[in-house]
Design a protein around this motif. Structure first.
Motif, short mmCIF file in Angstrom:
data_model
loop_
_atom_site.label_atom_id
_atom_site.label_comp_id
_atom_site.label_asym_id
_atom_site.label_seq_id
_atom_site.Cartn_x
_atom_site.Cartn_y
_atom_site.Cartn_z
N UNK A 592 0.81 -1.21 0.00
CA UNK A 592 0.00 0.00 0.00
C UNK A 592 0.85 1.27 0.00
N UNK A 593 2.02 1.20 0.62
CA UNK A 593 2.85 2.41 0.72
C UNK A 593 3.41 2.81 -0.64
N UNK A 594 3.50 1.88 -1.58
CA UNK A 594 4.11 2.18 -2.87
C UNK A 594 3.12 2.10 -4.04
N UNK A 595 1.82 2.10 -3.74
CA UNK A 595 0.85 2.07 -4.84
C UNK A 595 1.00 3.26 -5.77
N UNK A 596 1.41 4.40 -5.20
CA UNK A 596 1.54 5.59 -6.03
C UNK A 596 2.66 5.45 -7.07
N UNK A 597 3.51 4.45 -6.93
CA UNK A 597 4.63 4.26 -7.86
C UNK A 597 4.30 3.33 -9.02
N UNK A 598 3.08 2.77 -9.03
CA UNK A 598 2.70 1.90 -10.15
C UNK A 598 2.82 2.65 -11.47
N UNK A 599 3.33 1.96 -12.49
CA UNK A 599 3.59 2.61 -13.78
C UNK A 599 2.36 2.57 -14.67
N UNK A 600 1.98 3.75 -15.18
CA UNK A 600 0.87 3.89 -16.12
C UNK A 600 1.43 4.04 -17.52
N UNK A 601 0.88 3.28 -18.47
CA UNK A 601 1.33 3.35 -19.87
C UNK A 601 0.58 4.47 -20.57
N UNK A 602 1.32 5.34 -21.23
CA UNK A 602 0.74 6.43 -21.99
C UNK A 602 0.54 6.03 -23.45
N UNK A 603 -0.33 6.74 -24.16
CA UNK A 603 -0.52 6.41 -25.59
C UNK A 603 0.77 6.54 -26.40
N UNK A 604 1.68 7.39 -25.95
CA UNK A 604 2.94 7.57 -26.68
C UNK A 604 3.91 6.43 -26.46
N UNK A 605 3.60 5.52 -25.56
CA UNK A 605 4.49 4.42 -25.24
C UNK A 605 5.34 4.67 -24.01
N UNK A 606 5.30 5.89 -23.48
CA UNK A 606 6.05 6.19 -22.27
C UNK A 606 5.32 5.66 -21.04
N UNK A 607 6.02 5.65 -19.94
CA UNK A 607 5.44 5.24 -18.68
C UNK A 607 5.65 6.34 -17.64
N UNK A 608 4.60 6.57 -16.83
CA UNK A 608 4.69 7.53 -15.74
C UNK A 608 4.16 6.88 -14.49
N UNK A 609 4.62 7.31 -13.32
CA UNK A 609 4.06 6.75 -12.08
C UNK A 609 2.64 7.26 -11.85
N UNK A 610 1.87 6.46 -11.15
CA UNK A 610 0.48 6.82 -10.84
C UNK A 610 0.42 8.15 -10.11
N UNK A 611 1.42 8.43 -9.28
CA UNK A 611 1.42 9.68 -8.51
C UNK A 611 1.45 10.92 -9.41
#
Length: 860
Positions: A592-611
């Protein structure tokens, strides 16, 4: 997540690969010589290894599912648990369709379980299949058995009364034939219409048992008396002529009396809801059996009289039997007292006082929707605070199991509870979906224990009070289901608080609970668990979403798949199927402490953290929000213990009004069984007025004189006095069942008045009597036997329902029988204390006018 990043694979690509790769296809047909071949593309996976070999991404080296995920067989998230007698169990609840036969269905279910029991227990020696924990069939069988016993005992008592009055085997046998013939005709009606034999249809026959011989009694008594007079006449008439004239003489009394009895029952079919479904079969059974008895009395009874009764003087005594002579001697001074002006005035004043007193007494009886059932079982709902885990529910339930298992009677050593099962949590698609903090127990009470059911429940409540942190409700299963059907609340009393602000609703609900706690006869109330529970909230930032070019739906789909899991496809293994679910592994789902670090895939192919696009934090939120008629509401529930429902609700209303102040826009409604009881009482009040109007019209058709009709109808309020006294003496409350008894009492009470008045008119019209006190004395004494016999047989046939009225199957009939029996006693006394004097004082001119109006009245 690390493997997805390492191989540059998105979660969406994993879902797409699994969905597309687990399919079969068709290639159509190929012709090869004389044969036609179907082409099938078989691509479904059947093992975890095959799933792991699925290609997610191709390139210089294909990326497989096993490279980025672990494929395992597992179970769905457990949202419930169950046990039996404290041991782990799978509890299977089988619910029948509305029109199914409970007994037959239970037999078929048991047969099916027997078929699989052997194989299950052979392959699993520690497994036991037991279908005996709770079956409604046991209650139904016991109820039918008890009502059948009441039918039998009622028939025996009716036979004894008939013989004591008639003192003649032949007349007794002729009269008794009405019972089996009426029952056979009623059974044929059930068969032709597809009605089932159940407690209520048998109850209708039990209530009507004594009345089945009423018409035959009136007929055979008059025939026998006329044959006796003819046998000692100077010039005897032919036997058939005497029987014909005697039957014709009382034909109108029989027909109109039966019409009254049926008429007052007809409005009961206007009842709706549960009470209508319960009492409609009773009403149909009652009416059909009464009509059958009328048909028998008009056809079979005169024929049997012509075959079995003799017209010889030697076969007829010159005087009545001993019992009837004694009763006539006792009745003579009573009739003289009734006809005396002073005596009649005093009697009328006494009757008026009794009616007023009973009206006051009825307001003190208390009220309930239905009388309590005696199922031999109990349902206990144990509620933990919302947000409690399944493991916590199981720990608490082990304490409850120990409380249920340890109690036994100190002298006999018999346990209070024979067996019990429990279910914690209910699935979302269940008709009664509940969280894992809600546990439902079904207890089978030990029938051999000397402790009554209500005392056993009181003992168990004390044990439950000792368990900290729980709320509980104790009721019988049928009562629980009735409450749920009536108001959607699993309790007899539902205090519904409406408003807009959830925090204010919860606070005021607790105030109401504290205000009503301690009210006499009210079990500890519970508040509907609408509370704040801990949540992990992922709050999306729309500006950041716009910046990165993704939608809230994309993020929510990712959150659902990663944390909750999403079903992508189905794996088939023979007859078995398995959901193919994609989600993050347990380590990352519970970090739970690191859920904000989950990687979200962008349409451009990049990844950003959920935070980067959402705020992840712990907060509180409501576990559920209930609405009714578009308004938010919270419910405070309660059940009664050893006190009537109406009185408890009255005290609750006072306590809430005095101790709780509601802001503007907030209000309280009272529902549950209490609401249904009030509605049923209003409906029954309207139906009683309809019945009174119907009785008046029928009587006016027979005696077109308002004065005479009102005199006959005086039996109705006097019968009401007896019904109220009977309820008071037996400690019962006003219920829908007792109100049914009061309505049905109207026709029965007016029936004997028809016998008396029609005979007075007959004596004046056919036998030359003048309107004198001696004529009234003669007519009353000549009708003493049929009046007393019909009243006694109708009443004594109900005694088996009154005695042991708390037995299973008799509970719903007990108030009906009690009211009718009490009303018959007072209305029959009224026939000789009040009616002769009333007729003598007020009906002379009206009777002369009736005789002049029609020479063909009363059956001619």
């Amino acid at each position: 997540p690390e493997a997805l990043i390492s191989y540059d694979v998105t979660l969406a690509e994993v879902e797409h690969a699994l969905s597309d790769s687990n399919q079969n296809s068709t290639g159509g047909y190929l012709i090869r010589g004389p044969m036609e071949y179907l082409v099938r593309g078989v691509g479904r996976a059947t093992t975890t290894a095959e799933i792991g070999q699925t290609v997610v991404k191709s390139g210089s080296r294909s990326v497989l599912i096993r490279d980025v995920a672990t494929v395992t067989e597992g179970i769905q998230n457990q949202r419930g648990d169950s046990s039996a007698n404290g041991h782990p169990a799978v509890v299977l609840t089988i619910t029948k369709q509305p029109d199914a036969d409970t007994r037959l269905l239970t037999e078929r279910v048991e047969a099916a379980l027997d078929d699989i029991r052997t194989s299950l227990e052979k392959t699993n020696p520690d497994l036991e299949v037991d279908a005996s924990f709770y079956q409604q069939r046991a209650f139904i069988d016991l109820g039918i058995h008890n009502v059948m016993e009441a039918l039998r005992d009622g028939a025996i008592l009716v036979t004894i009364i008939l013989f004591l009055f008639l003192m003649n085997f032949r007349t007794t046998i002729i009269t008794l034939t009405a019972i089996p013939l009426s029952l056979v005709l009623t059974a044929l009606f059930f068969y032709w219409t597809g009605m089932s034999v159940n407690v209520m249809t048998l109850g209708g026959l039990a209530v009507a048992m004594g009345e089945l011989v009423d018409d035959a009694i009136v007929d055979i008594e008059n025939v026998y008396r006329r044959l006796q007079q003819n046998a000692h006449a100077a010039v005897p008439r032919p036997k058939l002529a005497v029987i014909y004239d005697a039957s014709r003489e009382i034909r109108s009394s029989i027909v109109f009396g039966t019409m009254l009895v049926i008429l007052v029952f007809v409005p009961l079919f206007a009842l709706h809801g549960i009470e209508g479904r319960m009492f409609t079969p009773l009403g149909i059974s009652y009416i059909v059996s009464i009509l059958a008895s009328l048909l028998v009395s008009l056809t079979v009874t005169p024929v049997l009289a012509s075959l079995l009764l003799s017209s010889k003087p030697s076969d007829h005594a010159e005087q009545d039997g001993l019992l009837l002579r004694v009763l006539k001697r006792l009745a003579t001074p009573i009739i003289h007292l009734s006809c005396h002006p002073v005596g009649n005035t005093l009697l009328l004043l006494g009757v008026f006082a009794a009616i007023v007193g009973s009206g006051v007494l009825v307001t003190q009886l208390g009220s309930d929707f239905l009388p309590p059932f005696n199922e031999g079982a109990a349902q206990v709902n144990v509620i933990l605070p919302p947000g409690s885990s399944l493991e916590q529910s199981n720990r608490v339930c082990r304490m409850v199991d120990a409380a249920f298992a340890k109690h036994q009677h100190p002298e006999s050593g018999e346990p209070l509870i024979q067996s019990f099962v429990r279910r914690s949590g209910r699935a979302e698609l269940d008709e009664h979906a509940e969280g894992v903090n809600h546990t439902e127990y079904i207890l089978a009470m030990n029938p051999h224990s000397p402790v009554p059911r209500h005392e056993a429940l009181a003992i168990l409540r004390k044990e439950l009070d000792e368990i900290p942190g729980i709320e509980y409700e104790a009721e019988q299963p049928l009562a629980h289901m009735l409450s749920h059907m009536l108001s959607g609340v699993s309790a007899q009393i539902a205090i519904k608080l409406y408003g807009d602000d959830l925090d204010l609703l919860r606070g005021k609900a607790q105030e109401i609970k504290e205000a009503i706690t301690g009210i006499e006869g009210l079990a500890p109330p519970t508040v509907e668990p609408q509370q704040l529970i801990p949540q992990i909230r992922i709050e999306l930032n729309r500006e950041q979403l716009a910046l990165y070019g993704i939608t809230p739906g994309d993020v929510n789909a990712f959150i659902e798949t990663a944390l909750n899991g999403r079903t992508i496809s189905t794996i088939l293994q023979g007859q078995r199927s398995f959901d193919l679910v994609v989600r993050l592994d347990e380590k990352h789902r519970t970090d739970y402490a690191n859920l904000h670090r989950l990687a979200i895939d962008l349409p451009s192919g990049e990844r950003i953290p959920l935070a980067s696009i959402a705020k992840v934090y712990e907060a509180g939120g409501p576990n559920t929000i209930s609405r009714e008629n578009a308004r938010r509401r919270i419910t405070i529930r309660g059940n009664t213990t050893d006190r009537d429902l109406g009185s408890v609700v009255g005290d609750i209303r006072k306590a809430v009004a005095q101790k709780v102040t509601l802001p503007e826009g907030y209000f309280v409604e009272y529902g549950g069984q209490f609401e249904a009881q009030q509605e049923a009482t209003r409906m029954m009040g309207l139906l009683s007025l309809v019945s009174l109007a119907g009785v008046f019209l029928v009587l006016f058709t027979l005696f077109p004189s308002v004065r005479i009709v009102l005199q006959i109808m005086l039996a109705l309020p006097i019968a009401f006095v007896g019904g109220v006294l009977a309820l008071w003496l037996t400690g019962q409350t006003l219920t829908v069942a007792s109100l049914v008894g009061f309505i049905s009492l109207g026709g029965i009470a007016a029936r004997n008045g028809i016998l008396l008045v029609s005979h007075y008119v007959h004596l004046m019209k056919e036998e030359g009597e003048q309107f004198t006190e001696s004529m009234i004395l003669r007519g009353s004494l000549e009708r003493l036997a049929p009046v007393l016999m019909t009243a006694l047989t109708a009443g004594i046939g109900l005694i088996p329902l009154v005695i042991g009225g708390q037995q299973p199957g008799k509970e719903i009939l007990y108030p009906v029988a009690t009211v009718i029996l009490g009303g018959l006693i007072t209305s029959t006394i009224c026939e000789y204390l009040v009616h002769p004097g009333l007729f003598w004082r007020f009906s002379g001119k009206a009777t002369d006018q009736l005789i002049r109006q029609s020479e063909h009245a009363f059956g001619e």
